[in-house]
Design a protein around this motif. Structure first.
Motif, PDB file in Angstrom:
ATOM      1  N   GLU A 162       0.851  -1.186   0.000  1.00 27.77           N
ATOM      2  CA  GLU A 162       0.000   0.000   0.000  1.00 27.77           C
ATOM      3  C   GLU A 162       0.888   1.237   0.000  1.00 27.77           C
ATOM      4  O   GLU A 162       1.869   1.291   0.730  1.00 27.77           O
ATOM      5  CB  GLU A 162      -0.860   0.073   1.256  1.00 27.77           C
ATOM      6  CG  GLU A 162      -1.780  -1.077   1.487  1.00 27.77           C
ATOM      7  CD  GLU A 162      -2.531  -0.921   2.795  1.00 27.77           C
ATOM      8  OE1 GLU A 162      -3.701  -1.317   2.828  1.00 27.77           O
ATOM      9  OE2 GLU A 162      -1.938  -0.423   3.786  1.00 27.77           O
ATOM     10  N   VAL A 163       0.527   2.216  -0.816  1.00 30.89           N
ATOM     11  CA  VAL A 163       1.200   3.503  -0.790  1.00 30.89           C
ATOM     12  C   VAL A 163       0.141   4.553  -0.505  1.00 30.89           C
ATOM     13  O   VAL A 163      -0.787   4.737  -1.290  1.00 30.89           O
ATOM     14  CB  VAL A 163       1.940   3.813  -2.108  1.00 30.89           C
ATOM     15  CG1 VAL A 163       2.545   5.207  -2.068  1.00 30.89           C
ATOM     16  CG2 VAL A 163       3.026   2.769  -2.355  1.00 30.89           C
ATOM     17  N   GLU A 202      -3.095  12.614  -2.537  1.00 29.38           N
ATOM     18  CA  GLU A 202      -3.882  12.801  -3.760  1.00 29.38           C
ATOM     19  C   GLU A 202      -5.288  12.246  -3.537  1.00 29.38           C
ATOM     20  O   GLU A 202      -5.468  11.233  -2.876  1.00 29.38           O
ATOM     21  CB  GLU A 202      -3.209  12.080  -4.931  1.00 29.38           C
ATOM     22  CG  GLU A 202      -3.929  12.172  -6.238  1.00 29.38           C
ATOM     23  CD  GLU A 202      -4.018  13.593  -6.773  1.00 29.38           C
ATOM     24  OE1 GLU A 202      -5.116  13.968  -7.219  1.00 29.38           O
ATOM     25  OE2 GLU A 202      -3.023  14.325  -6.730  1.00 29.38           O
ATOM     26  N   SER A 203      -6.295  12.900  -4.102  1.00 28.88           N
ATOM     27  CA  SER A 203      -7.664  12.401  -3.938  1.00 28.88           C
ATOM     28  C   SER A 203      -8.174  11.685  -5.189  1.00 28.88           C
ATOM     29  O   SER A 203      -9.127  10.932  -5.118  1.00 28.88           O
ATOM     30  CB  SER A 203      -8.607  13.551  -3.591  1.00 28.88           C
ATOM     31  OG  SER A 203      -8.589  14.520  -4.606  1.00 28.88           O
ATOM     32  N   LYS A 254      -8.164   3.228  -2.786  1.00 28.57           N
ATOM     33  CA  LYS A 254      -9.269   3.558  -1.899  1.00 28.57           C
ATOM     34  C   LYS A 254      -9.015   4.945  -1.332  1.00 28.57           C
ATOM     35  O   LYS A 254      -7.871   5.339  -1.095  1.00 28.57           O
ATOM     36  CB  LYS A 254      -9.431   2.514  -0.792  1.00 28.57           C
ATOM     37  CG  LYS A 254      -8.199   2.322   0.062  1.00 28.57           C
ATOM     38  CD  LYS A 254      -8.380   1.182   1.047  1.00 28.57           C
ATOM     39  CE  LYS A 254      -7.085   0.946   1.808  1.00 28.57           C
ATOM     40  NZ  LYS A 254      -7.196  -0.160   2.736  1.00 28.57           N
ATOM     41  N   ARG A 255     -10.085   5.689  -1.147  1.00 31.17           N
ATOM     42  CA  ARG A 255      -9.962   7.035  -0.581  1.00 31.17           C
ATOM     43  C   ARG A 255      -9.800   6.931   0.926  1.00 31.17           C
ATOM     44  O   ARG A 255     -10.358   6.047   1.560  1.00 31.17           O
ATOM     45  CB  ARG A 255     -11.182   7.863  -0.928  1.00 31.17           C
ATOM     46  CG  ARG A 255     -11.250   8.140  -2.410  1.00 31.17           C
ATOM     47  CD  ARG A 255     -12.406   9.048  -2.749  1.00 31.17           C
ATOM     48  NE  ARG A 255     -12.577   9.046  -4.186  1.00 31.17           N
ATOM     49  CZ  ARG A 255     -12.162  10.022  -4.969  1.00 31.17           C
ATOM     50  NH1 ARG A 255     -11.587  11.073  -4.450  1.00 31.17           N
ATOM     51  NH2 ARG A 255     -12.340   9.953  -6.276  1.00 31.17           N
ATOM     52  N   THR A 256      -9.019   7.867   1.455  1.00 28.50           N
ATOM     53  CA  THR A 256      -8.811   7.941   2.890  1.00 28.50           C
ATOM     54  C   THR A 256      -9.147   9.360   3.353  1.00 28.50           C
ATOM     55  O   THR A 256      -9.408  10.238   2.528  1.00 28.50           O
ATOM     56  CB  THR A 256      -7.346   7.622   3.255  1.00 28.50           C
ATOM     57  OG1 THR A 256      -6.500   8.641   2.706  1.00 28.50           O
ATOM     58  CG2 THR A 256      -6.927   6.262   2.736  1.00 28.50           C
ATOM     59  N   VAL A 257      -9.109   9.587   4.632  1.00 35.19           N
ATOM     60  CA  VAL A 257      -9.389  10.915   5.177  1.00 35.19           C
ATOM     61  C   VAL A 257      -8.379  11.935   4.667  1.00 35.19           C
ATOM     62  O   VAL A 257      -8.705  13.088   4.414  1.00 35.19           O
ATOM     63  CB  VAL A 257      -9.385  10.870   6.729  1.00 35.19           C
ATOM     64  CG1 VAL A 257      -9.519  12.250   7.313  1.00 35.19           C
ATOM     65  CG2 VAL A 257     -10.486   9.958   7.227  1.00 35.19           C
ATOM     66  N   ARG A 278      -8.520  -4.551  -9.993  1.00 34.86           N
ATOM     67  CA  ARG A 278      -9.222  -3.405  -9.440  1.00 34.86           C
ATOM     68  C   ARG A 278     -10.381  -3.825  -8.537  1.00 34.86           C
ATOM     69  O   ARG A 278     -11.375  -3.126  -8.423  1.00 34.86           O
ATOM     70  CB  ARG A 278      -9.677  -2.455 -10.533  1.00 34.86           C
ATOM     71  CG  ARG A 278      -8.495  -1.903 -11.323  1.00 34.86           C
ATOM     72  CD  ARG A 278      -8.888  -0.823 -12.264  1.00 34.86           C
ATOM     73  NE  ARG A 278      -9.473   0.318 -11.638  1.00 34.86           N
ATOM     74  CZ  ARG A 278      -8.832   1.326 -11.074  1.00 34.86           C
ATOM     75  NH1 ARG A 278      -7.534   1.317 -11.058  1.00 34.86           N
ATOM     76  NH2 ARG A 278      -9.467   2.338 -10.540  1.00 34.86           N
ATOM     77  N   SER A 279     -10.266  -4.991  -7.932  1.00 31.23           N
ATOM     78  CA  SER A 279     -11.304  -5.435  -7.008  1.00 31.23           C
ATOM     79  C   SER A 279     -11.245  -4.582  -5.748  1.00 31.23           C
ATOM     80  O   SER A 279     -10.287  -3.878  -5.489  1.00 31.23           O
ATOM     81  CB  SER A 279     -11.113  -6.913  -6.666  1.00 31.23           C
ATOM     82  OG  SER A 279      -9.880  -7.102  -6.021  1.00 31.23           O
TER      83      SER A 279
END
Length: 94
Positions: free
Chosen positions: A31-32, A36-37, A68-71, A89-90
């Protein structure tokens, strides 16, 4: 592959990055996290292009990948397994 995703994040985002490597149920998950949104852009680089093949390579080599988006932005992830390939892309499986 981890270097490619990290390098892309460093080039295209501002702010801190975090690289996480996880061993989860027989899968190596990379995971990186960055600030960026927007989702990663899948594109095909021209034959003479010096770059722009990152997502294409990840798509070819990883068993699964996505974002996945994060805060604070997003997390781009991929996983490698010794078995069957999961659908690209699951959703994050963990």
């Amino acid at each position: 592959m981890a270097e490619d995703v990290s390098d892309s994040a460093a080039r295209h985002t501002r702010g801190p990055l975090r690289l996480n490597l996880l061993w989860y149920q027989g899968r190596l998950v990379c995971e990186v996290e960055d600030t960026e949104s927007a989702d990663p852009v899948c594109s095909t680089a021209g034959l003479d292009a010096e770059g722009g093949r990152g997502t294409e390579l990840i798509d070819m080599l990883a068993d699964a990948w996505g974002s996945k988006r994060t805060v604070t932005g997003r997390t781009v992830w991929f996983e490698l397994t010794g078995g069957e390939r999961l659908s690209p892309r699951s959703e994050t499986p963990w």
